[in-house]
Design an enzyme around this catalytic site. Structure first.
Site, PDB file in Angstrom:
ATOM      1  N   LYS A 145       0.838  -1.206   0.000  1.00 31.16           N
ATOM      2  CA  LYS A 145       0.000   0.000   0.000  1.00 31.16           C
ATOM      3  C   LYS A 145       0.872   1.255   0.000  1.00 31.16           C
ATOM      4  CE  LYS A 145      -3.993   0.082   2.409  1.00 31.16           C
ATOM      5  NZ  LYS A 145      -4.919  -0.104   3.550  1.00 31.16           N
ATOM      6  N   ILE A 146       0.598   2.124  -0.960  1.00 26.62           N
ATOM      7  CA  ILE A 146       1.288   3.411  -1.073  1.00 26.62           C
ATOM      8  C   ILE A 146       0.221   4.499  -1.143  1.00 26.62           C
ATOM      9  CG2 ILE A 146       2.780   4.848  -2.524  1.00 26.62           C
ATOM     10  CD1 ILE A 146       4.160   2.299  -3.478  1.00 26.62           C
TER      11      ILE A 146
END
Length: 370
Positions: free
Chosen positions: A142-143
């Site tokens: 997750k970014i």
């Protein structure tokens, strides 16, 4: 008789659980949710891990905590060790789902450190470290979709890392996210990566949009303003799906798909209803369309299973109505650009606060174990 979650899956929605803990994995509960609730993935965030790690009734982390304390691990090192182990174990549980869905689902997401939300290089380094440590093909890193996150998304995709882009609130930012994904795929192709092995979802937050917008509508207080309450979240998400259809039908995306690339699927996040006056399955049953992911807290998942009314596609026939909602919000005085700006800033701040709270708590646990 099929269940509502079966109907949801048949309508093209991938059901992911927005929760994870070691006990959920070891007790068999996660496997049970796959079998009985049509769950095909999991998302995590610092708040979820904080809840699991700090649960005084959960002893499943005690042995590892003692070992880490004895080895002199820092709080950050301990969190990294515990969370990557949990995610790796969950990914193994989901491996058959990953294989059965042609590698589309069976996914588990883990987030880079929230402290890196405005640090492109740090985010890339963290993404690579998580990808290498967990070493599972069905992982998603997750970014956040901050300005600094956009080039990090491109770089991660370009090096073959599958990415869950999180904290998206505005259509403008979503378009930038799609562009970051496509640019990453182009670079990956130039570097001879197998594009079919790279997956991505774009997480659009829903209920928080209503919370912030409704607060402003109540402040305005006119009849016209109050009539728009609880409509912005659905309209914004539905217009995101319209943008998804448009962008991935264009030549640039189609050329990459012809080379084996995957669509970057829209994901509905923050789908637990905050307003008790609203139906508890609102952000599930009203956001149904082929190829979307809905990541639900367990309470929302159980409500959907119990009484969700799935009537098929509830997105693609609503574009005109959704555009009208956004136009009416502007007409009554809601600055929606400011709404999404505030939500992004608050979203990042909440994750950072949760992360720092987790660090502090784990430091205390390690000290006690020593």
């Amino acid at each position: 008789m099929s269940t509502p979650t079966e109907n949801l899956a048949q309508a093209g929605v991938s059901i992911w659980l927005d929760d994870l803990s070691r006990t959920r994995i070891s007790s068999g509960n996660l496997a049970q949710l796959i079998d009985s609730r049509n769950v095909v993935g999991v998302t995590t965030n610092p708040t979820i891990f904080a809840t699991a790690l700090m649960d005084k009734n959960d002893t499943s982390y005690d042995e590892q905590t003692r070992e880490l304390a004895a080895a002199g691990a820092s709080a950050e090192e301990a969190i990294f060790a515990a969370t990557t182990q949990d995610v790796a174990d969950a990914l193994d549980v989901f491996r058959p789902v990953w294989e059965a869905t042609n590698h589309v689902d069976g996914r588990v997401s883990i987030e880079v450190s929230p402290d890196l939300a405005h640090d492109t290089e740090g985010t890339v380094a963290s993404a690579k470290e998580l990808w290498q440590k967990i070493d599972r093909p069905n992982l998603l890193v997750k970014i956040p979709a901050t300005k600094a996150g956009l080039p990090a998304i491109t770089e991660a995709i370009a090096t073959g890392i599958s990415v869950n882009v999180t904290l998206i609130f505005s259509l403008e930012r979503y378009e930038e996210v799609i562009d970051a994904y496509l640019t990453g795929l182009e670079r990956a192709h130039s570097a001879d990566f197998d594009l079919s092995s790279i997956h991505s979802v774009a997480s659009f937050f829903v209920s928080r949009v209503d919370t912030e917008t409704d607060k402003r509508l109540e402040e305005i207080g006119t009849e016209e303003a109050l009539a728009l309450k609880s409509k912005a979240g659905l309209a914004n998400a539905r217009l995101a799906y319209e943008l998804f259809e448009k962008k991935f039908a264009e030549k640039r995306a189609q050329d990459l798909i012809a080379l084996g690339a995957n669509l970057q699927r829209p994901l509905w996040a923050s789908t637990g209803v905050k307003d008790p006056n609203l139906p508890d399955t609102l952000y599930v049953t009203q956001l149904v369309a082929p190829g979307v992911v809905n990541t639900m807290p367990e309470k929302t998942l159980e409500a959907t299973f119990d009484h969700g009314e799935v009537t098929g596609d509830t997105i693609t026939s609503t574009y005109a109505e959704s555009h009208e909602v956004m136009a009416n919000l502007k007409a009554v005085g809601v600055d929606f650009d400011d709404v999404t700006r505030v939500l992004e800033e608050e979203g990042v701040a909440k994750f950072i606060d949760s992360w720092h709270g987790l660090l502090e708590s784990v430091a205390g646990v390690l000290d006690a174990a020593r």
